[in-house]
Design a protein around this motif. Structure first.
Motif, PDB file in Angstrom:
ATOM      1  N   TYR A  65      -3.481   4.546  -6.763  1.00 23.79           N
ATOM      2  CA  TYR A  65      -4.371   5.622  -7.160  1.00 23.79           C
ATOM      3  C   TYR A  65      -5.566   5.666  -6.209  1.00 23.79           C
ATOM      4  CZ  TYR A  65      -1.480   5.047 -11.270  1.00 23.79           C
ATOM      5  OH  TYR A  65      -0.403   4.927 -12.100  1.00 23.79           O
ATOM      6  N   THR A  66      -6.017   6.887  -5.887  1.00 22.03           N
ATOM      7  CA  THR A  66      -7.074   7.036  -4.878  1.00 22.03           C
ATOM      8  C   THR A  66      -8.345   6.308  -5.284  1.00 22.03           C
ATOM      9  OG1 THR A  66      -7.644   9.162  -5.919  1.00 22.03           O
ATOM     10  CG2 THR A  66      -6.194   9.221  -3.984  1.00 22.03           C
ATOM     11  N   VAL A 100     -15.034   8.213  -3.555  1.00 22.74           N
ATOM     12  CA  VAL A 100     -13.645   8.459  -3.151  1.00 22.74           C
ATOM     13  C   VAL A 100     -13.638   9.600  -2.136  1.00 22.74           C
ATOM     14  CG1 VAL A 100     -11.314   8.992  -3.922  1.00 22.74           C
ATOM     15  CG2 VAL A 100     -12.855   7.721  -5.423  1.00 22.74           C
ATOM     16  N   LEU A 135      -8.416  12.229   1.622  1.00 18.52           N
ATOM     17  CA  LEU A 135      -7.300  11.376   2.012  1.00 18.52           C
ATOM     18  C   LEU A 135      -7.355  10.999   3.479  1.00 18.52           C
ATOM     19  CD1 LEU A 135      -4.221  12.838   0.084  1.00 18.52           C
ATOM     20  CD2 LEU A 135      -5.913  11.152  -0.647  1.00 18.52           C
ATOM     21  N   LEU A 170      -9.675   8.106   3.860  1.00 18.93           N
ATOM     22  CA  LEU A 170      -9.055   6.904   3.310  1.00 18.93           C
ATOM     23  C   LEU A 170      -8.006   6.350   4.275  1.00 18.93           C
ATOM     24  CD1 LEU A 170      -8.545   7.873  -0.449  1.00 18.93           C
ATOM     25  CD2 LEU A 170     -10.117   6.158   0.460  1.00 18.93           C
ATOM     26  N   PRO A 203       0.568  12.846  -2.473  1.00 20.30           N
ATOM     27  CA  PRO A 203      -0.056  12.946  -3.793  1.00 20.30           C
ATOM     28  C   PRO A 203       0.980  13.435  -4.806  1.00 20.30           C
ATOM     29  CG  PRO A 203      -1.401  14.016  -2.108  1.00 20.30           C
ATOM     30  CD  PRO A 203      -0.088  13.701  -1.472  1.00 20.30           C
ATOM     31  N   TYR A 250      -8.465   9.315 -10.085  1.00 21.79           N
ATOM     32  CA  TYR A 250      -7.416   8.357  -9.735  1.00 21.79           C
ATOM     33  C   TYR A 250      -6.118   9.142  -9.525  1.00 21.79           C
ATOM     34  CZ  TYR A 250     -10.561   4.603 -11.203  1.00 21.79           C
ATOM     35  OH  TYR A 250     -11.615   3.735 -11.325  1.00 21.79           O
ATOM     36  N   ASP A 251      -6.105   9.907  -8.444  1.00 28.50           N
ATOM     37  CA  ASP A 251      -4.910  10.685  -8.137  1.00 28.50           C
ATOM     38  C   ASP A 251      -3.808   9.751  -7.652  1.00 28.50           C
ATOM     39  OD1 ASP A 251      -5.874  13.407  -8.597  1.00 28.50           O
ATOM     40  OD2 ASP A 251      -7.246  12.993  -6.945  1.00 28.50           O
ATOM     41  N   VAL A 257      -0.833   8.380  -5.642  1.00 31.66           N
ATOM     42  CA  VAL A 257      -0.322   8.561  -4.283  1.00 31.66           C
ATOM     43  C   VAL A 257       0.623   7.406  -3.972  1.00 31.66           C
ATOM     44  CG1 VAL A 257      -2.363   9.798  -3.434  1.00 31.66           C
ATOM     45  CG2 VAL A 257      -2.285   7.285  -3.307  1.00 31.66           C
TER      46      VAL A 257
END
Length: 516
Positions: free
Chosen positions: A81-82, A95, A98, A101, A115, A224-225, A227
């Motif tokens: 989760y992201t 956060v 992407l 990250l 995602p 908390y996407d 991935v």
């Protein structure tokens, strides 16, 4: 004698299942329902792409263990989760997108992508009746009710994006509570043992237990996407599997994930079957994943049927191989150390200090420590941990047996011209055998139970059922793992007693029993 032990030990090690293979796509998952299901979806999707051997290392533990496994190459990919990646793995205050990250993860040889389409955020919840009676709707309202008992999961208590950060953000001054397993927290709050628990927003049990999710009025919890977190070289090593995995993007929304979790936790359907059913529904569809009504609860298997399920033989073999391989290695190390402690009195405190300290190290902490050292998950770190834990009874009993041999016997043998090696083989070791065997027996019985922790790092055995039962709060599955372990411990103890009767003279055995 030692040569036989060496050959037996290495033969058993060679037979232990290997957790990772360069030709196999290794999928990992954490120890909660949603991660199990997503891990199965990834494994089955990759396997369906063809030309890819795929394995799912179920329920490996928390973020730290999965990250270690990923960085060391023991697994190739797992659902994450992201918010966890940003806050817990990269230690960021927020956060970012992407792309940012990924720039940070590239330093570790990792990447994220695909995602999945849903956000599974942390939240706090309490019983709806309490929320209404006490007018609690927001997390900040908890400050006015210090009497409420918190039941927070161990991982939430230790995470930067969990209790420590939440307490600072809201100004909570109460001491953190003792941790509780996430799978047991719902039953604890239903039984009135705790009042507030941490939950995931896609948990299936929120409606079942009539809980109210508190509003995060300080905006502490990030998104908390879901991935895919993977080794950066995975797309090049498994191009067909990767192409299939990318087609999962945006296919699962929040309601779909709650439905899948409910099928596992409320309907009692196996994780693999939940994943297979969903993949069958969305096969060939490029639109949003369809959702079906929650199926009627399937007839749960009886305890007897679950114990003797088709995986019983595999679990028993994995458990026995791990126990006896570690026991053989412990004998190779422990008996010489016991002899050293008996022959060199100044060395005894050092020897017992080392093996005694090892015994006090928590099992999961030792396993987590061994993963980066060995560079893998599975049987190897579990074997090392069990070997270390089995040392103390063997060392102690060997030292005690050797020091209890009458000095007059040794002096008589020396007077007859026997060399020290002959005295050890023909007099000391035979006299010490009953006590040494008692130490080995103790270690063997303890190892049977301790080996259940191996399931937390993908080493198999009956611990798999215990871990799964804890994850979904299924007593039948939990007992299906615990009962064979208890029976196996009794069988091992009985087997050692039979061995002792066959190789130890009765007079010597009775004398040892009186002495002990």
């Amino acid at each position: 004698m030692q040569a036989h032990f060496v050959r037996a030990c290495f033969a058993l090690l060679a037979a232990l299942p290997v957790a990772a293979s360069a030709a196999t796509l290794q999928v990992g998952s954490k120890r909660f329902t949603e991660s199990y299901i997503l891990g199965e979806i990834l494994a089955q999707t990759a396997r369906g792409a063809g030309a890819t051997e795929t394995a799912h290392q179920r329920g490996l533990g928390n973020t730290a263990i999965l990250l270690n496994a990923l960085e060391t190459g023991s697994i190739d990919i797992y659902p994450e989760y992201t918010g966890t990646i940003a806050r817990e793995i990269l230690k960021l205050d927020s956060v970012p997108p992407l792309a940012e990250l990924n720039a940070q993860l590239a330093k570790h040889g990792l990447a994220l992508a695909v995602p999945l389409g849903f956000n599974n955020s942390y939240a706090l919840a309490l019983r709806t009746a309490d929320a209404r009676a006490k007018s609690i709707a927001r997390i900040s309202d908890l400050k006015q009710h210090p009497e409420l008992r918190l039941g927070l999961s161990q991982e939430f208590l230790g995470r930067a994006d969990g209790w420590p950060g939440l307490a600072r953000a809201y100004g909570f001054t109460i001491a953190p509570p003792k941790g509780i397993d996430h799978g047991l927290a719902y039953e604890a709050i239903a039984n009135g043992q705790v009042d507030v628990i941490d939950i995931y927003s896609t948990d299936a049990n929120l409606d079942k237990y009539q809980l109210t999710v508190l509003a995060d009025d300080a905006g502490f919890f990030p998104r908390y996407d879901a991935v895919l977190l993977y080794r950066a070289d995975l797309p090049a090593r498994f191009p067909q599997a990767w192409a299939a995995l990318t087609r999962l993007e945006k296919r699962i929304d929040d309601a779909t994930m709650r439905h899948l979790n409910a099928r596992a936790e409320l309907d009692g359907i196996d994780f693999a079957q939940v994943a297979a059913d969903w993949l069958a529904q969305v096969s060939g569809s490029a639109t949003q994943a369809p959702r079906t009504q929650t199926s009627e609860r399937t007839q749960a298997p009886s305890l007897w049927a679950r114990i003797f399920a088709p995986d019983f033989g595999r679990l028993a073999l994995e458990h026995l191989l791990l126990v006896f391989a570690a026991l053989a290695a412990s004998c190779l190390i422990g008996i010489p150390l016991g002899l050293l402690a008996a022959r060199r009195r100044p060395a005894a405190p050092v020897v017992f200090g080392i093996v005694g300290t090892i015994q006090t190290i928590p099992a999961l902490a030792l396993l987590a420590f061994l993963i980066p050292i060995t560079g893998r998950i599975g049987p190897v770190p579990a074997f090392i941990a069990l070997t270390l834990y089995a040392l103390l009874p063997i060392v102690r009993n060997t030292q005690a047996a050797m020091t209890q041999i009458p000095r007059e016997m040794i002096e008589a043998a020396e007077a007859l011209g026997l060399r020290p090696g002959a005295i050890l083989r023909k007099i000391e070791l035979p006299l010490a055998t009953p006590t040494v065997l008692a130490g080995i027996k103790t270690s063997a019985v303890v190892n049977v139970g301790t080996a259940t922790i191996a399931a937390f790092i993908g080493a198999g055995g009956f611990g798999e059922l215990i871990v799964t039962g804890l994850a979904v709060n299924d007593r039948t599955t939990l007992l299906a793992g615990a009962i064979p372990v208890a029976v196996l411990a009794l069988l091992v103890q009985g087997a050692f007693e039979l061995i002792e009767r066959r190789i130890v003279p009765e007079g010597l055995r009775l004398k040892t029993l009186k002495r002990n």
